[in-house]
Design a protein around this motif. Structure first.
Motif, PDB file in Angstrom:
ATOM      1  N   LEU A  42      -8.312   5.541  -1.096  1.00 37.24           N
ATOM      2  CA  LEU A  42      -8.255   5.371   0.367  1.00 37.24           C
ATOM      3  C   LEU A  42      -7.254   6.280   1.076  1.00 37.24           C
ATOM      4  O   LEU A  42      -6.707   5.917   2.119  1.00 37.24           O
ATOM      5  N   PHE A  43      -7.022   7.478   0.558  1.00 34.80           N
ATOM      6  CA  PHE A  43      -6.107   8.393   1.230  1.00 34.80           C
ATOM      7  C   PHE A  43      -6.612   8.795   2.615  1.00 34.80           C
ATOM      8  O   PHE A  43      -5.814   8.987   3.537  1.00 34.80           O
ATOM      9  N   GLU A  44      -7.918   8.923   2.774  1.00 37.10           N
ATOM     10  CA  GLU A  44      -8.463   9.324   4.069  1.00 37.10           C
ATOM     11  C   GLU A  44      -8.197   8.266   5.134  1.00 37.10           C
ATOM     12  O   GLU A  44      -8.006   8.587   6.309  1.00 37.10           O
ATOM     13  N   SER A  45      -8.186   7.000   4.716  1.00 37.46           N
ATOM     14  CA  SER A  45      -7.837   5.918   5.648  1.00 37.46           C
ATOM     15  C   SER A  45      -6.327   5.799   5.823  1.00 37.46           C
ATOM     16  O   SER A  45      -5.833   5.477   6.910  1.00 37.46           O
ATOM     17  N   MET A  46      -5.598   6.071   4.757  1.00 36.93           N
ATOM     18  CA  MET A  46      -4.147   5.911   4.759  1.00 36.93           C
ATOM     19  C   MET A  46      -3.461   6.794   5.801  1.00 36.93           C
ATOM     20  O   MET A  46      -2.413   6.432   6.361  1.00 36.93           O
ATOM     21  N   VAL A  47      -4.035   7.966   6.070  1.00 31.37           N
ATOM     22  CA  VAL A  47      -3.359   8.903   6.972  1.00 31.37           C
ATOM     23  C   VAL A  47      -3.743   8.706   8.445  1.00 31.37           C
ATOM     24  O   VAL A  47      -3.147   9.341   9.319  1.00 31.37           O
ATOM     25  N   ARG A  48      -4.690   7.836   8.728  1.00 36.69           N
ATOM     26  CA  ARG A  48      -5.084   7.630  10.128  1.00 36.69           C
ATOM     27  C   ARG A  48      -3.914   7.088  10.935  1.00 36.69           C
ATOM     28  O   ARG A  48      -3.181   6.217  10.486  1.00 36.69           O
ATOM     29  N   ARG A  49      -3.774   7.638  12.141  1.00 41.06           N
ATOM     30  CA  ARG A  49      -2.705   7.305  13.072  1.00 41.06           C
ATOM     31  C   ARG A  49      -1.343   7.814  12.618  1.00 41.06           C
ATOM     32  O   ARG A  49      -0.340   7.565  13.274  1.00 41.06           O
ATOM     33  N   ARG A  50      -1.297   8.518  11.523  1.00 41.88           N
ATOM     34  CA  ARG A  50      -0.047   9.116  11.068  1.00 41.88           C
ATOM     35  C   ARG A  50       0.165  10.461  11.773  1.00 41.88           C
ATOM     36  O   ARG A  50      -0.781  11.173  12.107  1.00 41.88           O
ATOM     37  N   SER A  51       1.433  10.828  11.934  1.00 46.13           N
ATOM     38  CA  SER A  51       1.761  12.108  12.536  1.00 46.13           C
ATOM     39  C   SER A  51       1.435  13.253  11.584  1.00 46.13           C
ATOM     40  O   SER A  51       1.529  13.100  10.354  1.00 46.13           O
ATOM     41  N   TYR A  52       1.103  14.388  12.161  1.00 44.96           N
ATOM     42  CA  TYR A  52       0.816  15.584  11.367  1.00 44.96           C
ATOM     43  C   TYR A  52       1.969  15.924  10.426  1.00 44.96           C
ATOM     44  O   TYR A  52       1.764  16.523   9.373  1.00 44.96           O
ATOM     45  N   GLU A  53       3.189  15.560  10.793  1.00 48.02           N
ATOM     46  CA  GLU A  53       4.344  15.882   9.957  1.00 48.02           C
ATOM     47  C   GLU A  53       4.341  15.112   8.640  1.00 48.02           C
ATOM     48  O   GLU A  53       4.877  15.580   7.636  1.00 48.02           O
ATOM     49  N   GLU A  54       3.741  13.927   8.640  1.00 49.71           N
ATOM     50  CA  GLU A  54       3.722  13.090   7.450  1.00 49.71           C
ATOM     51  C   GLU A  54       2.543  13.388   6.528  1.00 49.71           C
ATOM     52  O   GLU A  54       2.624  13.184   5.311  1.00 49.71           O
ATOM     53  N   VAL A  55       1.449  13.838   7.119  1.00 47.52           N
ATOM     54  CA  VAL A  55       0.179  13.891   6.402  1.00 47.52           C
ATOM     55  C   VAL A  55       0.210  14.772   5.153  1.00 47.52           C
ATOM     56  O   VAL A  55      -0.288  14.358   4.097  1.00 47.52           O
ATOM     57  N   PRO A  56       0.793  15.987   5.181  1.00 44.97           N
ATOM     58  CA  PRO A  56       0.777  16.796   3.954  1.00 44.97           C
ATOM     59  C   PRO A  56       1.464  16.121   2.778  1.00 44.97           C
ATOM     60  O   PRO A  56       1.027  16.250   1.628  1.00 44.97           O
ATOM     61  N   TYR A  57       2.534  15.373   3.052  1.00 43.50           N
ATOM     62  CA  TYR A  57       3.261  14.732   1.958  1.00 43.50           C
ATOM     63  C   TYR A  57       2.509  13.523   1.415  1.00 43.50           C
ATOM     64  O   TYR A  57       2.602  13.209   0.228  1.00 43.50           O
ATOM     65  N   ILE A  58       1.760  12.863   2.290  1.00 48.10           N
ATOM     66  CA  ILE A  58       0.910  11.770   1.817  1.00 48.10           C
ATOM     67  C   ILE A  58      -0.248  12.343   0.997  1.00 48.10           C
ATOM     68  O   ILE A  58      -0.553  11.864  -0.102  1.00 48.10           O
ATOM     69  N   ALA A  59      -0.892  13.386   1.517  1.00 50.48           N
ATOM     70  CA  ALA A  59      -2.048  13.983   0.835  1.00 50.48           C
ATOM     71  C   ALA A  59      -1.661  14.551  -0.525  1.00 50.48           C
ATOM     72  O   ALA A  59      -2.486  14.560  -1.449  1.00 50.48           O
ATOM     73  N   SER A  60      -0.430  15.005  -0.684  1.00 47.93           N
ATOM     74  CA  SER A  60      -0.028  15.584  -1.966  1.00 47.93           C
ATOM     75  C   SER A  60      -0.092  14.554  -3.085  1.00 47.93           C
ATOM     76  O   SER A  60      -0.207  14.908  -4.254  1.00 47.93           O
TER      77      SER A  60
END
Length: 429
Positions: A42-60
């Protein structure tokens, strides 16, 4: 062989968990499934509403081996939205990050996962007893990849120095030169790897699917192009059109979505073998010579040759990284690596890199505050599963016709799956 059912539960020596189910009835293969049994992450759901600054570190966190690729891919998607153009120096550093993942992955796959199949071992541990020097050299290549990611990205997995528009930190010129020398010292063993895998016997299977890879004129690109090519169909497409060109679809036997080319309806392979087919002429001289010596020349459609292609890429990566490090030490790239200024805005962006296992796409829709409205990730393994199943069925039919016994069919099917180097955990991102 008239009828039998072959089941492999919890496929060994691959990343993640998957089962194989093969049914042969009346000498014909009636069922052939590579079932991914990992739960959805569920990474695609996990990043919703997150700031662009956080997303690369979550996606990694999608992958511990390809984390650098996920970070760079996400950054490229975000920069496409904001209209950011990075410096040549930043591009060079990103290439080093991605290549660090190549060294980590290819060395692990070839010697820990694949080699035991061809040397008659159940795992890497007997290989460590029989030929400890070989394994130590292989692990040394992986360690070199770890060090490269650590020095460029701030740590060996989940890099932290790569940000939108550039890098927050760079090492000193002396460190670049030390890395370059280490790459040079590793090259002879990489050349030996190509020869080793060239000598392993494999069955003749010619995939009927297509091959997908990043392309650029006169280059062997991994993170610097926005063009993808279906090699056999012979057409390119811009990365912005990826959702129009690639169709994802569910299958009852797998927790992962499968993929096919929309124009042709064909499954496809994306991996080192696809890159070598697409960009053969741009391989470094030593790598191209080693590939030719090993009989790997385009067109090459035997998926077992992906092992040789990965070994060839080890040679290529070492040459490229040594050159990049020396140019960075000499300040031979335009522009600084410090993040460039940008303005946050709404839009859609697509990031595209070549992860070690193949083409990786991130699609992001951002709102005016830079928060994610929608995210979609296409990992290499998810794209490969449909083609892998087709190749498994073809291989099984050949072995049934040749009257192979059940044990040999099971072994060869497992070897084929491992040749694809799947990351089943990534496929259920």
């Amino acid at each position: 062989m008239a009828s039998t059912s072959i089941t492999v539960e919890h496929m060994a020596r691959v990343e993640g968990h998957g089962d194989i189910r093969l049914v042969i009835e009346g000498g014909q293969v009636t069922t052939c499934e590579m079932a991914v049994v990992e739960p959805a992450r569920l990474f695609e759901s996990m990043v919703r509403r997150r700031s662009y600054e956080e997303v690369p570190y979550i996606a990694s966190r999608v992958c511990g081996i390809c984390s650098s690729s996920h970070v760079v891919t996400d950054l490229r998607a975000i920069e496409a939205v904001f209209g950011v153009e990075v410096s040549d120096r930043t591009e060079a550093l990103r290439e080093l990050l991605v290549y660090g993942s190549f060294l980590q992955n290819h060395a692990t796959h070839l010697f820990v996962f694949a080699a035991p199949d061809f040397l008659g071992h159940k795992s890497v541990f007997p290989l460590a007893d029989v030929n400890p020097e070989l394994l130590q050299k292989a692990l040394g290549l992986k360690a070199l990849g770890n060090e490269l990611c650590t020095l460029v990205g701030g740590r060996s997995i989940h890099p932290i120095t790569a940000v939108v528009g550039g890098f927050t930190h760079e090492i000193e010129p002396a460190e670049y030169l030390r890395l370059a020398d280490a790459m040079d010292r590793a090259r002879p063993f990489a050349l030996e790897c190509v020869d080793l895998f060239r000598d392993f016997d494999t069955l003749d299977v010619q995939t009927e699917g297509d091959l997908l890879a990043m392309v650029a004129p006169g280059a062997y690109p991994v993170c610097t192009s926005d063009t993808a090519r279906f090699v056999r169909a012979g057409y390119d497409f811009a990365v912005d059109a990826v959702e129009e060109e690639i169709e994802e679809y569910p299958q009852h036997s797998s927790a992962a979505f499968l993929a096919r080319a929309r124009r042709t309806g064909r499954p496809y392979l994306t991996a080192a073998l696809a890159r070598v087919n697409a960009s053969w002429d741009a391989l470094c001289k030593d790598a191209r010579y080693a590939a030719a010596k090993a009989g790997l020349r385009p067109p090459e459609y035997n998926p077992f040759a992906n092992n040789i292609a990965q070994a060839v890429e080890l040679v290529d990566v070492l040459d490229r990284c040594a050159a990049l490090c020396r140019r960075l030490a000499a300040d031979d790239f335009a522009g600084p690596s410090a993040p460039v200024p940008f303005t946050v805005c709404a839009g859609r962006g697509v990031g595209f890199t070549e992860a070690p296992r193949g083409a990786l796409f991130h699609i992001l829709d951002l709102d005016g505050e830079g928060r994610v409205e929608r995210a979609s990730i296409l990992t290499p393994t998810a794209q490969n599963i449909a083609n892998l199943e087709a190749d498994m069925a073809q291989l099984a039919e050949k072995m049934v016709d040749a009257d192979y016994d059940e044990a040999m069919i099971r072994l060869e099917i497992e070897k084929l799956v491992r040749a694809y180097d799947p990351c089943l955990s990534c496929s259920v991102h």
